[in-house]
Design an enzyme around this catalytic site. Sequence first.
Site, PDB file in Angstrom:
ATOM      1  N   ASP A 148      23.371  22.343  16.584  1.00  0.00           N
ATOM      2  CA  ASP A 148      22.419  21.235  16.546  1.00  0.00           C
ATOM      3  C   ASP A 148      21.003  21.738  16.832  1.00  0.00           C
ATOM      4  O   ASP A 148      20.022  21.038  16.549  1.00  0.00           O
ATOM      5  CB  ASP A 148      22.805  20.133  17.530  1.00  0.00           C
ATOM      6  CG  ASP A 148      23.128  20.651  18.921  1.00  0.00           C
ATOM      7  OD1 ASP A 148      23.874  21.642  19.019  1.00  0.00           O
ATOM      8  OD2 ASP A 148      22.648  20.067  19.905  1.00  0.00           O
ATOM      9  N   TRP A 192      29.637  27.523  27.981  1.00  0.00           N
ATOM     10  CA  TRP A 192      28.549  26.971  27.164  1.00  0.00           C
ATOM     11  C   TRP A 192      27.167  27.209  27.766  1.00  0.00           C
ATOM     12  O   TRP A 192      26.180  27.279  27.038  1.00  0.00           O
ATOM     13  CB  TRP A 192      28.775  25.472  26.936  1.00  0.00           C
ATOM     14  CG  TRP A 192      28.466  24.577  28.108  1.00  0.00           C
ATOM     15  CD1 TRP A 192      29.293  24.276  29.136  1.00  0.00           C
ATOM     16  CD2 TRP A 192      27.256  23.847  28.333  1.00  0.00           C
ATOM     17  NE1 TRP A 192      28.687  23.404  30.007  1.00  0.00           N
ATOM     18  CE2 TRP A 192      27.418  23.117  29.539  1.00  0.00           C
ATOM     19  CE3 TRP A 192      26.048  23.730  27.656  1.00  0.00           C
ATOM     20  CZ2 TRP A 192      26.424  22.307  30.061  1.00  0.00           C
ATOM     21  CZ3 TRP A 192      25.056  22.918  28.177  1.00  0.00           C
ATOM     22  CH2 TRP A 192      25.252  22.211  29.371  1.00  0.00           C
ATOM     23  N   GLU A 241      28.780  18.409  33.284  1.00  0.00           N
ATOM     24  CA  GLU A 241      27.679  17.477  33.518  1.00  0.00           C
ATOM     25  C   GLU A 241      28.146  16.194  34.220  1.00  0.00           C
ATOM     26  O   GLU A 241      27.940  15.088  33.743  1.00  0.00           O
ATOM     27  CB  GLU A 241      26.993  17.139  32.197  1.00  0.00           C
ATOM     28  CG  GLU A 241      26.333  18.333  31.534  1.00  0.00           C
ATOM     29  CD  GLU A 241      25.697  18.016  30.204  1.00  0.00           C
ATOM     30  OE1 GLU A 241      24.675  18.643  29.859  1.00  0.00           O
ATOM     31  OE2 GLU A 241      26.226  17.135  29.480  1.00  0.00           O
ATOM     32  N   TYR A 260      24.934  26.788  19.439  1.00  0.00           N
ATOM     33  CA  TYR A 260      24.811  25.333  19.346  1.00  0.00           C
ATOM     34  C   TYR A 260      24.064  25.046  18.040  1.00  0.00           C
ATOM     35  O   TYR A 260      22.841  25.190  17.952  1.00  0.00           O
ATOM     36  CB  TYR A 260      24.056  24.774  20.551  1.00  0.00           C
ATOM     37  CG  TYR A 260      24.958  24.390  21.705  1.00  0.00           C
ATOM     38  CD1 TYR A 260      26.068  25.157  22.031  1.00  0.00           C
ATOM     39  CD2 TYR A 260      24.695  23.260  22.471  1.00  0.00           C
ATOM     40  CE1 TYR A 260      26.886  24.809  23.085  1.00  0.00           C
ATOM     41  CE2 TYR A 260      25.511  22.903  23.529  1.00  0.00           C
ATOM     42  CZ  TYR A 260      26.614  23.675  23.836  1.00  0.00           C
ATOM     43  OH  TYR A 260      27.435  23.318  24.881  1.00  0.00           O
TER      44      TYR A 260
END
EC number: 3.2.1.52
Length: 538
Positions: A404, A377, A311, A402
């Site tokens: 979260d 990912w 990113e 993930y």
Amino acid sequence: MDLIPAPLSSVRLADQDLLLDQDTTLTAAPGLEPVEQWLRTALTAATGLALRPAPPGSAAGVELALDDTLDAEAYRISVRADRAVVTAGGPAGALWGAQTLRQLLGPDAYRRAPLRRTGWVLPGGDVEDAPRFAWRGVLLDVSRHFLPKSDVLRFLDLMAVHKLNVLHLHLTDDQGWRIEIKRYPRLTEAGSWRERSMTGYRAGERRDDRPHGGFYTQDDLREIVAYAAGRQITVVPEIELPGHAQAAVAAYPELGNGDVVDTAALGVWTDWGVSPNVFNVSDETLRFLEGVLEEVLEIFPSEYVHIGGDECPKEQWRASAAAQARIKELGLADEDELQSWFVRHFDGWLAARGRRLVGWDEILEGGLAPGATVSSWRGYGGGVAAAKAGHDVVMCPEQHVYLDHRQAPGDDEPIPVGWVRSLEDVYRFEPVPAELDEDAARHVIGTQANLWTEFMDSARDIDYRAFPRLAAFAEVAWSRLPADPAARDYAGFERRMAAHLARLDALGVEYRPAAGPHPWQQWPGVLGRPIEGAPPRV
């Protein structure tokens, strides 16, 4: 025997139960003294039994033994009416065998003080076990919300219970720098705290106006590394570059793209998401980051060092005369190749020091560094491409692991994020895509569950998001489950989980109940960012 993760095999011999009492001894082969100490400490606290060493020449009631024909993480357990023996290929296998022995004693063996001092029984039988993957990891993001050292140590204990052996510690990001670097003190003086934090997703326009921060001293991190090593866990540090850099640029403005933005006016970022403020590509910035990594290598003995690489917005580089001059100087095609050059620099720098670079799958863009390992990912795609090209891969696709992401649909889930990933969904995750042939599949060295903490500001929140799903993930990473997720015995896993939840209760883990969150686990009215529909398998 209700073991989690499931062993390769287990046989129950009901007439061979071993009663433990004040006369029971515990002895280990040379080289296994740290495992012996761990097991004695854990069981003495829970049972009140002394578990003294056996006198010379006498057989031990509980023995830790070595067998060099076994793999380092493999073990066997034999429990008979007169003794119990854990035989392992090395200290790691001995510790995993000791963890299984603790499970066999029942949930009260996980308490820190004895509820009773009699009636402790090891069920008779045999267990044989070895892990599927060498890398069985968990990412813990301590940048978005700082986690005190004591909570990190507790998390390591919970990892060891589940035979997870890699803690990927996400130490730096736009929202905070968490590692003391002595030659650059402002990284923690200015970069380790922010003025306030977003509460929930940005569309909710809510803020917690408390300053938030914290960092680990180098001695704190050495303690964490040593504590982890005593539990056969490797700590892999992550220092983000060239993006996710605003906290560092706020501390040292010369690291940013000062010909594009006023870097001296930047503070540590108070939003979630991805900041546009990235490192510049000057030689001075490379030397600065090398200085950071020199101190990182002194603290962390891990073979692997994670540099992020994900990113990284390119807008500032496109607008920067200095970045464009660097592209021309190096004969690169574009900003993607500039990022690849940046990553390749540190791949070579780490390799020259006997270490290996790990990065998120964006490091594939513009050309993959020769020695790099990829954390895949954004689905399976990056990992598949890297494995086919002969690079090692850790599979951690956000669509599946993930943690979260929310555990159920509905308004009760606290700050609902991402896709619904239930306990069953995690149990049916398969790290090795069927499209890989045998040679490429060998490059999938392991798998990892990730805990990003934008919406977790305490250990209680981490408990809720991680458990019980992390137990399902641990079985995926350790056990030889059917490659076809549909063929897995989820009903059997659920039955074993009933016993395992009692262990988590004894450990004080505030997991999500199957019926939904307790009232105090909810965040009413705080907006999340749920994503509807089935996750793409890419």
